[in-house]
Write a protein that holds these residues in place. Structure first.
Motif, PDB file in Angstrom:
ATOM      1  N   THR A 214     -20.960  25.573 -52.591  1.00  0.00           N
ATOM      2  CA  THR A 214     -21.131  27.020 -52.746  1.00  0.00           C
ATOM      3  C   THR A 214     -21.196  27.666 -51.374  1.00  0.00           C
ATOM      4  OG1 THR A 214     -22.402  26.665 -54.787  1.00  0.00           O
ATOM      5  CG2 THR A 214     -22.566  28.836 -53.735  1.00  0.00           C
ATOM      6  N   LEU A 215     -20.427  28.690 -51.164  1.00  0.00           N
ATOM      7  CA  LEU A 215     -20.427  29.400 -49.893  1.00  0.00           C
ATOM      8  C   LEU A 215     -21.784  30.071 -49.657  1.00  0.00           C
ATOM      9  CD1 LEU A 215     -18.798  30.567 -47.441  1.00  0.00           C
ATOM     10  CD2 LEU A 215     -18.243  32.510 -48.926  1.00  0.00           C
ATOM     11  N   VAL A 216     -22.310  29.924 -48.440  1.00  0.00           N
ATOM     12  CA  VAL A 216     -23.557  30.572 -48.048  1.00  0.00           C
ATOM     13  C   VAL A 216     -23.252  31.497 -46.876  1.00  0.00           C
ATOM     14  CG1 VAL A 216     -25.896  30.263 -47.151  1.00  0.00           C
ATOM     15  CG2 VAL A 216     -24.965  28.620 -48.803  1.00  0.00           C
ATOM     16  N   GLY A 217     -23.520  32.778 -47.039  1.00  0.00           N
ATOM     17  CA  GLY A 217     -23.209  33.725 -45.986  1.00  0.00           C
ATOM     18  C   GLY A 217     -21.730  34.047 -45.952  1.00  0.00           C
ATOM     19  N   ALA A 218     -21.287  34.610 -44.848  1.00  0.00           N
ATOM     20  CA  ALA A 218     -19.890  35.009 -44.712  1.00  0.00           C
ATOM     21  C   ALA A 218     -19.032  33.848 -44.254  1.00  0.00           C
ATOM     22  CB  ALA A 218     -19.776  36.168 -43.725  1.00  0.00           C
ATOM     23  N   GLU A 219     -17.800  33.815 -44.729  1.00  0.00           N
ATOM     24  CA  GLU A 219     -16.866  32.788 -44.285  1.00  0.00           C
ATOM     25  C   GLU A 219     -16.601  32.964 -42.789  1.00  0.00           C
ATOM     26  OE1 GLU A 219     -12.380  31.095 -45.318  1.00  0.00           O
ATOM     27  OE2 GLU A 219     -13.252  32.717 -46.515  1.00  0.00           O
ATOM     28  N   GLY A 220     -16.661  31.855 -42.044  1.00  0.00           N
ATOM     29  CA  GLY A 220     -16.433  31.896 -40.605  1.00  0.00           C
ATOM     30  C   GLY A 220     -17.659  32.218 -39.772  1.00  0.00           C
ATOM     31  N   ALA A 221     -18.820  32.370 -40.425  1.00  0.00           N
ATOM     32  CA  ALA A 221     -20.047  32.748 -39.705  1.00  0.00           C
ATOM     33  C   ALA A 221     -20.870  31.546 -39.252  1.00  0.00           C
ATOM     34  CB  ALA A 221     -20.910  33.650 -40.578  1.00  0.00           C
ATOM     35  N   GLY A 222     -20.325  30.345 -39.387  1.00  0.00           N
ATOM     36  CA  GLY A 222     -21.087  29.149 -39.055  1.00  0.00           C
ATOM     37  C   GLY A 222     -21.549  29.094 -37.612  1.00  0.00           C
ATOM     38  N   GLY A 223     -20.722  29.570 -36.684  1.00  0.00           N
ATOM     39  CA  GLY A 223     -21.108  29.556 -35.281  1.00  0.00           C
ATOM     40  C   GLY A 223     -22.311  30.439 -35.005  1.00  0.00           C
TER      41      GLY A 223
END
Length: 371
Positions: A214-223
């Protein structure tokens, strides 16, 4: 919410009393060789009696709403006792990743269980290379059906990875490193324990083969998420290191007073005095650095990222020095398996390397300073 000095002393006393009863050396040694590598009954007591898992989780998600200062007190005591429990992975890594994501739906769904101690969790970032830099992540996530995702890849050095009910995985999408939630019983997920230097902190290798996520937060925001998490986790780790270093100093001083050689305590010899004095300087510096970083975090100071990296560097060095000198002060017995000195040395070394080691956190400091 912030506790005053008297409340912090009461918190420290309560946690120390609990850990002295539940985490003596005999219990630590037993758990080092068991699976799971913690006592579920003791974990439940820590949650029910002291509410430790929810201490720094916002009240809106079932926690008590305290900050890193209070959490630092708890972690100092846990480091002092080498407490074997999923506290660091659950509270400092997973819970902080959820909060940093800004995903209110995910926080509302997952954090109450963590705060109550019903859910243990961890964060899976590093892979075979051991780096916690999200830019180094090669695990892949692709869309699968209606708003679902699947993750493929392998994660290493996942703290409490074989027992966590919830695993937050950093995987790469077309938008960049992204945070995903994976349940323990998800199809395609396999976990195996890793044999590491420090048996008091369980680590695992995870294999994800098209695992539903399940996606947590915005896509691409991992950094962005990982930058916040590493700052907070570094301060928490620093507090734990300071607590362990303080315990090494205490045991060295006790032994130096009690052990007699040539008709006098060995603590009266100049060489031993110097070792204990050097340890005291390092321990005091470590405690000051970790506590100052925690204070800046709770105040929302812009200086916090720099202070967090400095705290980790200072406390890593202090713990290594204290652990090594503790062995030297104890002499021959300090080198034996039966003596606890090696347990603290193993924890000191593994903690120093946990987020990449001196070269990495010195580079992180330069980055935070804009150099």
């Amino acid at each position: 919410m912030t506790a005053d000095e008297s409340e912090l002393r009461e918190l420290r006393a309560a946690v120390r009393e609990f850990l002295e009863a539940k985490s003596p050396e005999e219990a630590v040694r037993k758990l080092m060789e068991s699976e799971p590598r913690f006592d579920p009954a003791v974990w439940s007591q820590a949650a029910d009696q002291l509410r430790l898992p929810g201490l720094a989780i916002p009240e809106e998600y079932g926690g008590d709403g305290f900050g890193l200062v209070e959490l630092g007190v708890v972690l100092e005591e846990m480091g002092r006792a080498l407490f074997c429990a999923p506290f660091f992975a659950t509270v400092l890594l997973a819970a902080q990743a959820l909060l940093a994501s800004g995903d209110k739906e995910a926080c509302a769904r997952l954090l109450p269980g963590i705060a109550a101690g019903r859910t243990t969790a961890t964060l899976a970032v590093a892979e075979d290379h051991g780096s916690w830099d999200p830019a180094m992540v090669s695990a892949r996530a692709v869309p699968d059906g209606d708003a679902g995702w699947t993750v493929r890849g392998r994660k290493c050095f996942v703290i409490d990875g074989t027992t966590a009910d919830l695993i937050l995985v950093v995987a790469r999408t077309v938008a960049g490193p992204t945070l995903f939630a994976v349940e323990r019983d998800a199809a395609g997920l396999a976990a195996e324990p890793m044999e590491t230097l420090d048996a008091t902190r369980a680590m695992a290798r995870l294999t994800l083969d098209a695992v539903p996520a399940t996606l947590v937060g915005a896509e691409g925001a991992g950094g962005r998420i990982m930058a916040k998490v590493l700052d907070i986790a570094s301060v928490g780790l620093a507090a734990e290191q300071a607590g362990g270093a303080r315990r090494c100093l205490e045991t060295s001083a006790e032994y130096a007073r009690a052990r007699h050689q040539f008709g006098r305590p060995i603590g009266s010899f100049q060489a031993v005095k110097h070792k204990c004095a050097d340890m005291l300087v390092q321990v005091e510096l470590a405690e000051a650095a970790s506590r100052e970083a925690a204070r800046l975090a709770d105040e929302g100071s812009p200086d916090f990222p720099v202070a967090a990296t400095v705290a980790h560097a200072c406390c890593s060095r202090a713990y290594m020095i204290a652990a090594m000198e503790n062995i030297q002060v104890h002499g021959g017995i300090g080198f034996t398996w039966e003596h606890p000195a090696h347990l603290y040395f193993r924890r000191a070394k593994s903690s120093q390397l946990l987020f990449g080691g001196p070269a990495v956190y010195h580079e992180r400091l330069l980055d935070r300073l804009g150099i």
